[in-house]
Enzyme design. Structure first.
Site, PDB file in Angstrom:
ATOM      1  N   HIS A 192       8.967  -9.478 -11.470  1.00 25.39           N
ATOM      2  CA  HIS A 192      10.267  -9.083 -12.005  1.00 25.39           C
ATOM      3  C   HIS A 192      10.977  -8.027 -11.144  1.00 25.39           C
ATOM      4  CE1 HIS A 192      12.904  -8.885 -15.550  1.00 25.39           C
ATOM      5  NE2 HIS A 192      12.972  -7.581 -15.383  1.00 25.39           N
ATOM      6  N   SER A 248      17.834  -8.835 -14.815  1.00 26.93           N
ATOM      7  CA  SER A 248      17.215  -8.549 -16.105  1.00 26.93           C
ATOM      8  C   SER A 248      18.283  -8.277 -17.165  1.00 26.93           C
ATOM      9  CB  SER A 248      16.253  -7.373 -15.914  1.00 26.93           C
ATOM     10  OG  SER A 248      15.285  -7.337 -16.921  1.00 26.93           O
ATOM     11  N   ASP A 296       7.241 -13.658 -13.409  1.00 22.35           N
ATOM     12  CA  ASP A 296       7.873 -13.245 -14.671  1.00 22.35           C
ATOM     13  C   ASP A 296       7.078 -13.888 -15.815  1.00 22.35           C
ATOM     14  OD1 ASP A 296      10.211 -11.506 -14.701  1.00 22.35           O
ATOM     15  OD2 ASP A 296      11.196 -12.969 -13.394  1.00 22.35           O
TER      16      ASP A 296
END
Ligand SMILES: N[C@@H](CC(=O)c1ccccc1NC=O)C(=O)O
Length: 307
Positions: free
Chosen positions: A281, A164, A249
């Site tokens: 995620h 991320s 995602d």
């Protein structure tokens, strides 16, 4: 893997047409999870991270809280395989959390399966916002990698992985200037997991209240843009860059990964794109605690080049 030519034809930034509300939804990873609620997911994520870190520190030879600079947060943990030689591949991990949460102390997800196969794992802390700015975080990450290279000059490759916001920081290392850091790391691979590569949309979501990015800050720290503008040649054309995104995602995360992958290919990098089946995620990273998980296996195959 996706063909280089299969890109979006218009290339205009579709996010600019989104309302503030839609952007906020697109850039809230916990809003897209499918197996549990958002709160439970975030709780589970930190629980698994805490437990994996405790287990790693109990089980393995490690060097903890090693300073790579003078600031309080410039610290990293190193976890060794059984064979504690220094001629090892080093896997360096940068945690996520929108550049404002997380630390090395709950991010040692992958230590057990990687050290079991002879890989040293380094987990890095950096100055999250509001204490740190994006520029400082990028500089700290650069410094941490130069530190690993200087401390272990006989390493058998340094592999960078980020999740991320951490994937953003790792991606910036594709463009790093190592001269002022006194060592050019032996970079052999990149694993960029569910990352953000164009920071401009982030200026318009509430997370920017801590980051305080201006347009110039966002552009200077966007690997997508820097890659397109600078047209830098890869230092090592054989260095694999895996751009990885989870099936669950959000569409904006998918777009960011796809477009970054395409920019890498145009820039001459040996990039590949992977959408991992049926993970969100957070699961995509916490599954790295498992030796049989597809991403764990991809990492090991890349490091030991069995593919
Ligand atoms: N506030 C975010 C949290 C988040 O994005 C996040 C949390 C932990 C690790 C990585 C994250 N995402 C990117 O850095 C959310 O609720 O989805």
């Amino acid at each position: 893997s996706m063909d280089v030519t299969g890109e979006n034809p218009g290339r205009e930034a579709s996010w600019k047409k989104m309302s503030k509300e839609e952007l906020e939804i697109q850039y809230s990873p916990s809003g897209w999870v499918v197996r549990r609620g958002a709160e439970e997911t975030l709780r589970t994520y930190s629980q698994i991270g805490d437990e994996a870190t405790k287990r790693a520190q109990a089980a393995r030879g490690s060097l903890l809280h090693v300073p790579y600079g003078d600031r309080e947060r410039e610290r990293l943990d190193i976890y060794f395989p059984e064979d504690e030689s220094e001629a090892l591949p080093f896997f360096v991990f940068f945690h996520g959390g929108y550049w404002q949460s997380g630390s090395k102390d709950s991010s040692a997800f992958m230590v057990s399966p990687l050290t079991a196969q002879g890989v040293a794992v380094v987990v890095v802390s950096y100055d999250i916002a509001p204490k740190g700015t994006l520029d400082q975080m990028v500089d700290q990450v650069t410094q941490s990698i130069a530190f690993v290279q200087k401390r272990y000059p006989c390493n058998e490759g340094i592999y960078l992985c980020g999740h991320s916001a951490g994937a953003h920081l790792a991606a910036m290392m594709l463009l790093a200037n190592w001269t002022k850091h006194g060592a050019t790391p032996n970079l052999k691979g990149f694993f960029l997991v569910s990352g953000i590569y164009d920071l401009e949309p982030i200026m318009h979501i509430p997370e920017n209240e801590a980051l305080l990015m201006t347009l110039e800050d966002a552009q200077r720290n966007s690997p997508q843009r820097c890659l397109e503008v600078a047209l830098t040649q890869p230092v090592d054309a054989a260095c694999p860059v895996l751009v990885i995104v989870g099936q669950h995602d959000s569409p904006e995360y998918h777009r960011q990964s796809r477009e970054f992958y395409q920019a890498l290919r145009r820039g001459g990098w040996k990039a590949s794109f992977e959408e991992l089946d049926d993970v969100d995620h957070f699961e995509i990273i916490w599954n790295l605690t498992q030796k049989d998980y597809v991403l764990t296996q991809m990492i090991l195959k890349t490091i030991f080049q069995e593919s």
